[in-house]
Design an enzyme around this catalytic site. Sequence first.
Site, PDB file in Angstrom:
ATOM      1  N   LYS A   4       0.957   4.029  -2.993  1.00 46.05           N
ATOM      2  CA  LYS A   4       0.582   5.419  -2.732  1.00 46.05           C
ATOM      3  C   LYS A   4       1.743   6.375  -2.982  1.00 46.05           C
ATOM      4  O   LYS A   4       1.537   7.516  -3.399  1.00 46.05           O
ATOM      5  CB  LYS A   4       0.070   5.552  -1.301  1.00 46.05           C
ATOM      6  CG  LYS A   4      -1.295   4.911  -1.073  1.00 46.05           C
ATOM      7  CD  LYS A   4      -2.354   5.473  -2.010  1.00 46.05           C
ATOM      8  CE  LYS A   4      -3.751   5.018  -1.667  1.00 46.05           C
ATOM      9  NZ  LYS A   4      -4.761   5.496  -2.637  1.00 46.05           N
ATOM     10  N   TYR A  52       0.840  -1.208   0.000  1.00 44.43           N
ATOM     11  CA  TYR A  52       0.000   0.000   0.000  1.00 44.43           C
ATOM     12  C   TYR A  52       0.873   1.256   0.000  1.00 44.43           C
ATOM     13  O   TYR A  52       0.621   2.202  -0.750  1.00 44.43           O
ATOM     14  CB  TYR A  52      -0.911  -0.033   1.221  1.00 44.43           C
ATOM     15  CG  TYR A  52      -1.844   1.140   1.346  1.00 44.43           C
ATOM     16  CD1 TYR A  52      -2.975   1.258   0.533  1.00 44.43           C
ATOM     17  CD2 TYR A  52      -1.616   2.127   2.302  1.00 44.43           C
ATOM     18  CE1 TYR A  52      -3.841   2.325   0.661  1.00 44.43           C
ATOM     19  CE2 TYR A  52      -2.482   3.201   2.443  1.00 44.43           C
ATOM     20  CZ  TYR A  52      -3.584   3.300   1.620  1.00 44.43           C
ATOM     21  OH  TYR A  52      -4.444   4.371   1.760  1.00 44.43           O
TER      22      TYR A  52
END
Length: 301
Positions: free
Chosen positions: A174, A170
């Site tokens: 991002k 993640y």
Amino acid sequence: MGICENRVVIVTGAGRGLGRAYALELARQGAAVVVNDLGVGNHGEDTGESPAEAVVSEITAMGGRAMANHCDVADWEATGEMVRQTVETFGSLHAVVNNAGFVRDRMFVSATPDEWDAVMRVHLRGHFCTARHAVDHWRGLAKAGEAVDGRIINTTSGAGLHGSIGQTAYSAAKGGIASMTLVQAAELARYGITANAIAPNARTRMTEGAFGEAMSAKEGEFDIFAPENTAPLVAWLCSEQSVGVSGEVFELIGGDLRLCLGWSDGPQEDIKRAWKAEEISAAVERLKAERPAAKPVWGSS
């Protein structure tokens, strides 16, 4: 009249949480909203639910205009059809809010290739597909001599800006989105398109699993982590008022609006010759002493 009057906006992952809050605020500000949501669970699993229609019903009940869409944001053909359907239904498209995503939280030593690929697909490819088709539409208008006032709003995260323990995939995705935003802003300005990113700090299905009680609402206090806090910033970024702003990353924590510094050159030491390996330790310590302290990785302190 709201600041998004007569604007048309696609919001991905708009069935719940932050996306729902964005869609409702955009509608209150006068925008026609395409409410995209695949209806999957927090880990991308099929739930059999269809929250997009519920949000559309809320918008139409307040007198707004909205349309539900259920495409997979990482599906190239489907996202192209979503953009085409948006223009056919509402006559134009002004902004894309890339919000859809899910998590596969795992310590690095336990992460699997399939989990890694799933997170990269929905976040990075998902951000790419919808925006790429929107840019094709806007670029075509610009080449035809029409004025374009397009907006791309991407979703990064504090995890992407300075890391988060247990969220390697993640965080990497991002971080990639933040970098992509900088390139989009630089490349697309010539067509009348801006690109910015937001790093929300809100209570959602994804953050509740990681932060739990820390993000819960406190009785009688300002709800710092309510998803609705981020929605006005998104509406402003979608509006004509943000025309001069591009290539920025915003963080918003309750009422605390922050403009991120981004990457820049740090302290340096040039000895005008090749370094010797045994000299580098001391030099690195000197440079670290001059550099401002970085924000810690989430979960490390």
